[in-house]
Scaffold this motif. Structure first.
Motif, PDB file in Angstrom:
ATOM      1  N   UNK A 205       0.818  -1.210   0.000  1.00  0.00           N
ATOM      2  CA  UNK A 205       0.000   0.000   0.000  1.00  0.00           C
ATOM      3  C   UNK A 205       0.853   1.262   0.000  1.00  0.00           C
ATOM      4  N   UNK A 206       1.919   1.257   0.785  1.00  0.00           N
ATOM      5  CA  UNK A 206       2.767   2.449   0.863  1.00  0.00           C
ATOM      6  C   UNK A 206       3.414   2.755  -0.484  1.00  0.00           C
ATOM      7  N   UNK A 207       3.928   1.725  -1.129  1.00  0.00           N
ATOM      8  CA  UNK A 207       4.571   1.930  -2.430  1.00  0.00           C
ATOM      9  C   UNK A 207       3.559   2.378  -3.474  1.00  0.00           C
ATOM     10  N   UNK A 208       2.369   1.784  -3.438  1.00  0.00           N
ATOM     11  CA  UNK A 208       1.349   2.135  -4.416  1.00  0.00           C
ATOM     12  C   UNK A 208       0.930   3.596  -4.270  1.00  0.00           C
ATOM     13  N   UNK A 209       0.727   4.045  -3.032  1.00  0.00           N
ATOM     14  CA  UNK A 209       0.309   5.428  -2.812  1.00  0.00           C
ATOM     15  C   UNK A 209       1.445   6.395  -3.115  1.00  0.00           C
ATOM     16  N   UNK A 210       2.678   5.998  -2.797  1.00  0.00           N
ATOM     17  CA  UNK A 210       3.814   6.903  -3.017  1.00  0.00           C
ATOM     18  C   UNK A 210       4.066   7.161  -4.497  1.00  0.00           C
ATOM     19  N   UNK A 211       3.615   6.254  -5.368  1.00  0.00           N
ATOM     20  CA  UNK A 211       3.820   6.437  -6.808  1.00  0.00           C
ATOM     21  C   UNK A 211       2.776   7.354  -7.442  1.00  0.00           C
ATOM     22  N   UNK A 212       1.770   7.744  -6.676  1.00  0.00           N
ATOM     23  CA  UNK A 212       0.734   8.632  -7.203  1.00  0.00           C
ATOM     24  C   UNK A 212       1.221  10.078  -7.196  1.00  0.00           C
ATOM     25  N   UNK A 213       0.604  10.944  -8.003  1.00  0.00           N
ATOM     26  CA  UNK A 213       0.949  12.371  -7.944  1.00  0.00           C
ATOM     27  C   UNK A 213       0.756  12.920  -6.533  1.00  0.00           C
ATOM     28  N   UNK A 215      -0.501  15.630  -5.161  1.00  0.00           N
ATOM     29  CA  UNK A 215      -1.813  16.122  -4.745  1.00  0.00           C
ATOM     30  C   UNK A 215      -2.805  15.001  -4.521  1.00  0.00           C
ATOM     31  N   UNK A 216      -2.820  14.032  -5.435  1.00  0.00           N
ATOM     32  CA  UNK A 216      -3.728  12.895  -5.291  1.00  0.00           C
ATOM     33  C   UNK A 216      -3.347  12.055  -4.083  1.00  0.00           C
ATOM     34  N   UNK A 217      -2.040  11.874  -3.863  1.00  0.00           N
ATOM     35  CA  UNK A 217      -1.591  11.090  -2.712  1.00  0.00           C
ATOM     36  C   UNK A 217      -2.038  11.729  -1.404  1.00  0.00           C
ATOM     37  N   UNK A 218      -1.886  13.041  -1.301  1.00  0.00           N
ATOM     38  CA  UNK A 218      -2.276  13.732  -0.068  1.00  0.00           C
ATOM     39  C   UNK A 218      -3.784  13.648   0.155  1.00  0.00           C
ATOM     40  N   UNK A 219      -4.550  13.779  -0.922  1.00  0.00           N
ATOM     41  CA  UNK A 219      -6.009  13.711  -0.785  1.00  0.00           C
ATOM     42  C   UNK A 219      -6.455  12.323  -0.326  1.00  0.00           C
ATOM     43  N   UNK A 220      -5.844  11.277  -0.884  1.00  0.00           N
ATOM     44  CA  UNK A 220      -6.220   9.910  -0.499  1.00  0.00           C
ATOM     45  C   UNK A 220      -5.862   9.642   0.958  1.00  0.00           C
ATOM     46  N   UNK A 221      -4.658  10.007   1.352  1.00  0.00           N
ATOM     47  CA  UNK A 221      -4.245   9.760   2.732  1.00  0.00           C
ATOM     48  C   UNK A 221      -5.058  10.617   3.708  1.00  0.00           C
ATOM     49  N   UNK A 222      -5.437  11.809   3.274  1.00  0.00           N
ATOM     50  CA  UNK A 222      -6.294  12.661   4.106  1.00  0.00           C
ATOM     51  C   UNK A 222      -7.649  11.993   4.320  1.00  0.00           C
ATOM     52  N   UNK A 223      -8.180  11.397   3.260  1.00  0.00           N
ATOM     53  CA  UNK A 223      -9.463  10.696   3.363  1.00  0.00           C
ATOM     54  C   UNK A 223      -9.355   9.469   4.265  1.00  0.00           C
ATOM     55  N   UNK A 224      -8.255   8.730   4.162  1.00  0.00           N
ATOM     56  CA  UNK A 224      -8.107   7.494   4.924  1.00  0.00           C
ATOM     57  C   UNK A 224      -7.833   7.744   6.405  1.00  0.00           C
ATOM     58  N   UNK A 225      -7.115   8.806   6.716  1.00  0.00           N
ATOM     59  CA  UNK A 225      -6.590   8.970   8.077  1.00  0.00           C
ATOM     60  C   UNK A 225      -7.281  10.041   8.908  1.00  0.00           C
ATOM     61  N   UNK A 226      -8.058  10.906   8.281  1.00  0.00           N
ATOM     62  CA  UNK A 226      -8.566  12.075   9.001  1.00  0.00           C
ATOM     63  C   UNK A 226      -9.369  11.694  10.240  1.00  0.00           C
ATOM     64  N   UNK A 227     -10.309  10.761  10.097  1.00  0.00           N
ATOM     65  CA  UNK A 227     -11.159  10.398  11.238  1.00  0.00           C
ATOM     66  C   UNK A 227     -10.336   9.815  12.382  1.00  0.00           C
ATOM     67  N   UNK A 228      -9.299   9.042  12.050  1.00  0.00           N
ATOM     68  CA  UNK A 228      -8.458   8.459  13.097  1.00  0.00           C
ATOM     69  C   UNK A 228      -7.626   9.529  13.790  1.00  0.00           C
ATOM     70  N   UNK A 229      -7.071  10.431  12.998  1.00  0.00           N
ATOM     71  CA  UNK A 229      -6.222  11.478  13.576  1.00  0.00           C
ATOM     72  C   UNK A 229      -7.027  12.385  14.499  1.00  0.00           C
ATOM     73  N   UNK A 230      -8.274  12.640  14.150  1.00  0.00           N
ATOM     74  CA  UNK A 230      -9.098  13.534  14.963  1.00  0.00           C
ATOM     75  C   UNK A 230      -9.514  12.913  16.292  1.00  0.00           C
ATOM     76  N   UNK A 231      -9.217  11.626  16.492  1.00  0.00           N
ATOM     77  CA  UNK A 231      -9.485  11.022  17.792  1.00  0.00           C
ATOM     78  C   UNK A 231      -8.540  11.564  18.862  1.00  0.00           C
ATOM     79  N   UNK A 232      -7.404  12.112  18.438  1.00  0.00           N
ATOM     80  CA  UNK A 232      -6.448  12.692  19.383  1.00  0.00           C
ATOM     81  C   UNK A 232      -6.942  14.084  19.773  1.00  0.00           C
ATOM     82  N   UNK A 233      -7.170  14.344  21.057  1.00  0.00           N
ATOM     83  CA  UNK A 233      -7.722  15.649  21.464  1.00  0.00           C
ATOM     84  C   UNK A 233      -6.908  16.836  20.965  1.00  0.00           C
ATOM     85  N   UNK A 234      -5.568  16.723  20.981  1.00  0.00           N
ATOM     86  CA  UNK A 234      -4.735  17.845  20.557  1.00  0.00           C
ATOM     87  C   UNK A 234      -4.927  18.163  19.082  1.00  0.00           C
TER      88      UNK A 234
END
Length: 347
Positions: A205-213, A215-234
């Motif tokens: 998965x890491x290699x596949x995402x890293x080969x993307x442009x 902007x697209x890579x950041x958008x995909x990772x933002x979609x995948x991780x945002x809800x998890x990251x927001x669990x941290x109060x800070x």
């Protein structure tokens, strides 16, 4: 896509076969009508339909007499061998039935059978029937060829990944023998590779995402991780730019069952955001009392790094872990390394 188009073509072929068969039956009845004294072709019209084999009354005596015409019925409706129906022999039994279900399912069955087996079609010398048979048989050949091609592509994709996995395992086995690792370590390595394969099917998965442009890579990772990251109060009150940087720096991790991720007192290397699976977090309290809790999807660990980053004056030494983390099953998680935590907290 392939299966949807195949189903549509099967239905279309069956419908055309049924319509052509009805026309062939009508042709037979017309020929018998011409040979019958007092028969008029208007009796074959569909305005006042007659279902052959029924005993319902018909007001027109001529139509009733035509319905009782035994030679016409035996030739055109009762036995398909008495008339040259060609490829439409089976439609004879549909002409005299009043069941819509049979008239719907039987042509579909014929289309599926003919296209999947290339058919065994008899044909007359009528040009329209010959053209229809050629189209059906050619289409069946094309559909089967496409199916074989899709199966070949699927098998190639599957076997190529398995071959890559086998080659990797051979290299790992050679390395473990060369380094003379104990059997316990070897088995743990094998279990890790097998469970990683079962979880990701050979996809890095890491290699596949890293080969993307970028902007697209950041958008995909933002979609995948945002809800998890927001669990941290800070992180909940940080702006979108900081959250994008956090999501862009996380890495996908897989841990096998029974793996000790961190021990109590060891330096905390990263924050973990659990995606799938469960972890057991345990720590010793006073009087050697052990406290345990379970971390599941949506939970996180490694919050000691947040206090470490915000502490002033800043100390380079990583903070000690306050608990021991052990996987209860194969666990997938996103990891944010200590240096990345330090970076995003200074934005």
């Amino acid at each position: 896509m392939f299966y949807g188009s195949s189903a549509i073509f099967v239905q279309a072929a069956g419908a055309c076969w049924y319509l052509f068969g009805i026309q062939r039956s009508l042709k037979c009845l017309r020929e018998k009508c011409r040979d019958t004294h007092g028969c008029d072709l208007r009796l074959l019209a569909c305005k006042d339909s007659i279902y052959y084999g029924t005993s319902s009354m018909v007001s027109d005596r001529a139509r009733w007499a035509w319905a009782e015409n035994r030679p016409a019925r035996s030739t055109c409706l009762e036995d398909s061998n008495n008339y040259d129906y060609g490829a439409y022999k089976w439609t004879v039994q549909l002409v005299k039935t009043n069941s819509r279900l049979e008239k719907t399912l039987f042509p579909i069955f014929w289309g599926l059978m003919t296209l999947s087996t290339f058919g065994n079609l008899e044909s007359t010398t009528e040009w329209l029937e010959i053209v229809f048979n050629i189209i059906v048989l050619t289409s069946g050949l094309l559909l089967v060829t496409m199916l074989i091609g899709n199966i070949k592509v699927f098998l190639h994709a599957t076997t190529s990944k398995k071959q890559a996995m086998q080659l990797k395992m051979r290299n790992i086995e050679w390395w473990m023998r060369k380094r003379q690792l104990p059997q316990g370590f070897r088995q743990r390595v094998r279990n890790y590779e097998r469970q990683r394969w079962a979880a990701m099917r050979g996809v890095d998965e890491c290699e596949m995402i890293s080969n993307l442009p970028e902007g697209l890579r950041r958008d995909i990772k933002y979609h995948l991780c945002l809800d998890l990251v927001k669990q941290v109060p800070l992180f909940q009150h940080m702006d979108d730019l900081v959250l994008e940087n956090i999501c862009d720096r996380v890495k996908s991790l897989i841990f096998t069952k029974g793996e000790v991720i961190t021990r109590e007192g060891d330096p905390v290397q990263r924050m973990l955001f659990v995606v799938r699976g469960h972890l057991q977090s345990s720590q010793f309290l006073r009087d050697n009392v052990k406290s345990c809790c379970m971390l599941g999807p949506g939970n996180f660990s490694g919050d000691e790094l947040l206090s470490w980053c915000l502490k002033r004056p800043f100390i380079e030494r990583l903070p000690p872990s306050s608990s021991t983390l052990i996987t209860l099953e194969t666990t997938e998680a996103f990891g944010l390394e200590a240096e990345d935590v330090k970076y995003v907290t200074t934005l």
